[in-house]
Design a protein around this motif. Structure first.
Motif, PDB file in Angstrom:
ATOM      1  N   HIS A 270      70.395  83.863 149.312  1.00  0.00           N
ATOM      2  CA  HIS A 270      69.738  84.781 150.358  1.00  0.00           C
ATOM      3  C   HIS A 270      68.512  85.584 150.029  1.00  0.00           C
ATOM      4  O   HIS A 270      67.970  85.243 150.501  1.00  0.00           O
ATOM      5  N   VAL A 271      68.376  85.190 148.568  1.00  0.00           N
ATOM      6  CA  VAL A 271      66.687  85.274 147.640  1.00  0.00           C
ATOM      7  C   VAL A 271      65.378  84.146 148.523  1.00  0.00           C
ATOM      8  O   VAL A 271      64.977  84.943 148.546  1.00  0.00           O
TER       9      VAL A 271
ATOM     10  N   ILE B 213      65.332  85.270 152.174  1.00  0.00           N
ATOM     11  CA  ILE B 213      64.691  85.871 152.703  1.00  0.00           C
ATOM     12  C   ILE B 213      63.287  86.258 152.219  1.00  0.00           C
ATOM     13  O   ILE B 213      62.711  86.235 153.058  1.00  0.00           O
TER      14      ILE B 213
ATOM     15  N   VAL C 165      61.811  84.442 155.757  1.00  0.00           N
ATOM     16  CA  VAL C 165      61.468  85.464 156.717  1.00  0.00           C
ATOM     17  C   VAL C 165      60.524  86.210 156.184  1.00  0.00           C
ATOM     18  O   VAL C 165      59.422  86.592 157.980  1.00  0.00           O
ATOM     19  N   VAL C 166      60.395  86.364 154.800  1.00  0.00           N
ATOM     20  CA  VAL C 166      59.189  87.967 155.135  1.00  0.00           C
ATOM     21  C   VAL C 166      58.006  87.407 155.202  1.00  0.00           C
ATOM     22  O   VAL C 166      56.935  87.391 155.348  1.00  0.00           O
TER      23      VAL C 166
ATOM     24  N   PHE D 108      66.190  83.402 158.504  1.00  0.00           N
ATOM     25  CA  PHE D 108      67.581  84.785 159.799  1.00  0.00           C
ATOM     26  C   PHE D 108      68.651  84.447 158.960  1.00  0.00           C
ATOM     27  O   PHE D 108      69.194  85.164 159.436  1.00  0.00           O
TER      28      PHE D 108
ATOM     29  N   ALA E 112      69.788  83.937 156.042  1.00  0.00           N
ATOM     30  CA  ALA E 112      69.636  85.006 154.675  1.00  0.00           C
ATOM     31  C   ALA E 112      70.798  85.552 155.763  1.00  0.00           C
ATOM     32  O   ALA E 112      71.960  85.947 154.658  1.00  0.00           O
TER      33      ALA E 112
ATOM     34  N   ALA F 270      76.100  88.245 154.396  1.00  0.00           N
ATOM     35  CA  ALA F 270      77.314  88.667 155.046  1.00  0.00           C
ATOM     36  C   ALA F 270      78.365  87.811 154.308  1.00  0.00           C
ATOM     37  O   ALA F 270      79.378  88.741 154.088  1.00  0.00           O
TER      38      ALA F 270
ATOM     39  N   LEU G  42      77.791  87.871 151.236  1.00  0.00           N
ATOM     40  CA  LEU G  42      77.943  88.542 149.424  1.00  0.00           C
ATOM     41  C   LEU G  42      78.982  90.253 150.220  1.00  0.00           C
ATOM     42  O   LEU G  42      79.440  89.985 149.314  1.00  0.00           O
ATOM     43  N   PHE G  43      78.428  90.372 150.597  1.00  0.00           N
ATOM     44  CA  PHE G  43      79.161  91.510 151.779  1.00  0.00           C
ATOM     45  C   PHE G  43      80.376  91.430 151.547  1.00  0.00           C
ATOM     46  O   PHE G  43      81.750  92.609 151.209  1.00  0.00           O
TER      47      PHE G  43
ATOM     48  N   LYS H 118      69.262  99.240 154.757  1.00  0.00           N
ATOM     49  CA  LYS H 118      68.474  98.227 154.919  1.00  0.00           C
ATOM     50  C   LYS H 118      69.159  97.239 155.922  1.00  0.00           C
ATOM     51  O   LYS H 118      68.091  96.938 157.204  1.00  0.00           O
ATOM     52  N   MET H 119      70.620  97.505 156.886  1.00  0.00           N
ATOM     53  CA  MET H 119      70.978  96.725 157.820  1.00  0.00           C
ATOM     54  C   MET H 119      70.131  97.739 158.686  1.00  0.00           C
ATOM     55  O   MET H 119      69.773  97.179 160.046  1.00  0.00           O
TER      56      MET H 119
ATOM     57  N   TRP I  53      59.369  94.840 156.471  1.00  0.00           N
ATOM     58  CA  TRP I  53      60.101  94.305 156.124  1.00  0.00           C
ATOM     59  C   TRP I  53      59.448  94.401 154.260  1.00  0.00           C
ATOM     60  O   TRP I  53      60.070  93.965 153.251  1.00  0.00           O
TER      61      TRP I  53
ATOM     62  N   GLY J  40      66.699  95.849 149.600  1.00  0.00           N
ATOM     63  CA  GLY J  40      68.009  95.121 149.291  1.00  0.00           C
ATOM     64  C   GLY J  40      67.551  95.343 148.056  1.00  0.00           C
ATOM     65  O   GLY J  40      69.084  94.651 147.307  1.00  0.00           O
TER      66      GLY J  40
HETATM   67  C1  HEM Z   1      66.206  89.261 157.007  1.00  0.00           C
HETATM   68  C2  HEM Z   1      66.709  90.268 155.927  1.00  0.00           C
HETATM   69  C3  HEM Z   1      66.992  90.149 154.739  1.00  0.00           C
HETATM   70  C4  HEM Z   1      66.226  90.682 153.786  1.00  0.00           C
HETATM   71  C5  HEM Z   1      64.970  90.610 153.829  1.00  0.00           C
HETATM   72  C6  HEM Z   1      67.354  91.149 152.815  1.00  0.00           C
HETATM   73  C7  HEM Z   1      66.887  91.560 151.311  1.00  0.00           C
HETATM   74  C8  HEM Z   1      68.053  91.074 149.980  1.00  0.00           C
HETATM   75  C9  HEM Z   1      67.289  91.594 148.857  1.00  0.00           C
HETATM   76  C10 HEM Z   1      65.633  91.851 148.712  1.00  0.00           C
HETATM   77  C11 HEM Z   1      68.403  91.552 148.316  1.00  0.00           C
HETATM   78  C12 HEM Z   1      67.997  91.772 146.215  1.00  0.00           C
HETATM   79  C13 HEM Z   1      68.479  90.228 145.800  1.00  0.00           C
HETATM   80  C14 HEM Z   1      68.033  90.041 144.620  1.00  0.00           C
HETATM   81  O1  HEM Z   1      66.980  90.309 144.180  1.00  0.00           O
HETATM   82  O2  HEM Z   1      69.134  90.195 143.650  1.00  0.00           O
HETATM   83  C15 HEM Z   1      69.709  91.469 148.614  1.00  0.00           C
HETATM   84  C16 HEM Z   1      70.917  91.399 148.831  1.00  0.00           C
HETATM   85  C17 HEM Z   1      71.843  91.561 149.337  1.00  0.00           C
HETATM   86  N1  HEM Z   1      71.740  91.530 150.531  1.00  0.00           N
HETATM   87 FE1  HEM Z   1      70.381  91.411 151.850  1.00  0.00          FE
HETATM   88  N2  HEM Z   1      68.424  90.205 152.966  1.00  0.00           N
HETATM   89  C18 HEM Z   1      68.104  90.372 154.820  1.00  0.00           C
HETATM   90  C19 HEM Z   1      69.282  89.983 155.162  1.00  0.00           C
HETATM   91  C20 HEM Z   1      71.583  90.309 154.697  1.00  0.00           C
HETATM   92  C21 HEM Z   1      72.669  91.099 155.689  1.00  0.00           C
HETATM   93  C22 HEM Z   1      71.929  90.466 156.976  1.00  0.00           C
HETATM   94  C23 HEM Z   1      72.918  91.162 154.831  1.00  0.00           C
HETATM   95  C24 HEM Z   1      74.494  91.082 155.323  1.00  0.00           C
HETATM   96  C25 HEM Z   1      75.420  91.482 156.225  1.00  0.00           C
HETATM   97  C26 HEM Z   1      72.823  91.336 153.350  1.00  0.00           C
HETATM   98  C27 HEM Z   1      73.688  91.464 152.650  1.00  0.00           C
HETATM   99  C28 HEM Z   1      72.931  91.644 151.303  1.00  0.00           C
HETATM  100  C29 HEM Z   1      73.992  91.958 149.947  1.00  0.00           C
HETATM  101  C30 HEM Z   1      75.614  91.953 149.872  1.00  0.00           C
HETATM  102  C31 HEM Z   1      72.963  91.643 149.137  1.00  0.00           C
HETATM  103  C32 HEM Z   1      73.492  91.838 147.217  1.00  0.00           C
HETATM  104  C33 HEM Z   1      73.580  93.027 146.996  1.00  0.00           C
HETATM  105  C34 HEM Z   1      73.747  92.735 144.987  1.00  0.00           C
HETATM  106  O3  HEM Z   1      74.804  92.723 145.412  1.00  0.00           O
HETATM  107  O4  HEM Z   1      72.703  92.584 144.661  1.00  0.00           O
HETATM  108  N3  HEM Z   1      71.300  91.168 153.548  1.00  0.00           N
HETATM  109  N4  HEM Z   1      69.440  91.445 150.136  1.00  0.00           N
END
Ligand code: HEM
Length: 164
Positions: free
Chosen positions: A33-34, A37, A40-41, A76, A79, A84, A86-87, A103-104, A149, A156
């Motif tokens: 995921h990281v 993203i 993406v960014v 994207f 990501a 999804a 993770l969620f 964030k959403m 972003w 996030g």
């Molecule tokens: C491109 C768009 C997105 C960006 C820029 C983004 C950004 C981030 C960032 C920076 C983190 C923290 C990662 C870390 O340092 O540990 C993160 C975690 C997470 N993101 Fe995203 N995200 C994006 C899309 C999504 C989407 C679409 C979902 C869900 C449908 C999502 C769900 C999550 C979840 C559940 C976490 C874990 C949080 C945790 O427990 O630490 N993200 N995201």
């Protein structure tokens, strides 16, 4: 089905349960995921900085967008898929987390900003995109995109610090 019932249903699925109960799956999925993203960014910033006239001024906006945005969309998709997953593993908690919901909303805002750009000033990018002067509406779209972003990444990151 209400919001909480939907979150509970999602959290009880076998995929979500497997991720939640496996020590390695969540960190591996979050690592992907990281990485996604970051792409993406990083790729969107290339286009936004060109719109702001900061970089690549010798290259037409249209050509940069054509070359870069396929990577943005691909990343994207990765990501969103990993996000999804993770969620789902902790849906009830994330579904009530201010930074996750924020964030959403920011992702939706970034999409609206991109759509407005492409529907209006971006339609004749071939006319103005090669020249030095970028219309102020295009500069504004680049500035709004970049700001969204940056804040989105902050949100996030803050999810993990605010889980109860
Ligand atoms: C491109 C768009 C997105 C960006 C820029 C983004 C950004 C981030 C960032 C920076 C983190 C923290 C990662 C870390 O340092 O540990 C993160 C975690 C997470 N993101 Fe995203 N995200 C994006 C899309 C999504 C989407 C679409 C979902 C869900 C449908 C999502 C769900 C999550 C979840 C559940 C976490 C874990 C949080 C945790 O427990 O630490 N993200 N995201």
């Amino acid at each position: 089905m209400g919001y909480d019932a939907l979150l509970q249903w999602l959290e009880a699925t076998s995929v979500a349960t497997t991720i939640r109960e496996n020590e390695l799956l969540f960190p591996w999925i979050e690592s992907i995921h990281v990485l996604a993203i970051t792409l993406v960014v990083g790729s969107i910033s290339i286009v936004d900085l060109r719109l702001l006239g900061v970089t690549s001024r010798d290259r037409p906006v249209g050509r940069i967008a054509d070359e870069v945005l396929p990577y943005t969309w691909g990343a994207f998709a990765v990501a969103a898929t990993t996000g999804a997953l993770l969620f789902s593993s902790n849906a009830m908690t994330y579904g009530h987390n201010f930074f996750f919901l924020g964030k959403m909303m920011l992702i939706a805002l970034a999409g609206i900003n991109m759509a407005v750009f492409h529907l209006f000033v971006g339609r004749d990018v071939e006319r103005w995109g090669g020249a030095g002067h970028v219309p102020s509406a295009a500069k504004a779209a680049g500035a709004v995109s970049l700001s969204i972003w940056i804040v989105l990444v902050g949100f996030g990151r803050w999810i993990g610090f605010t889980l109860h």
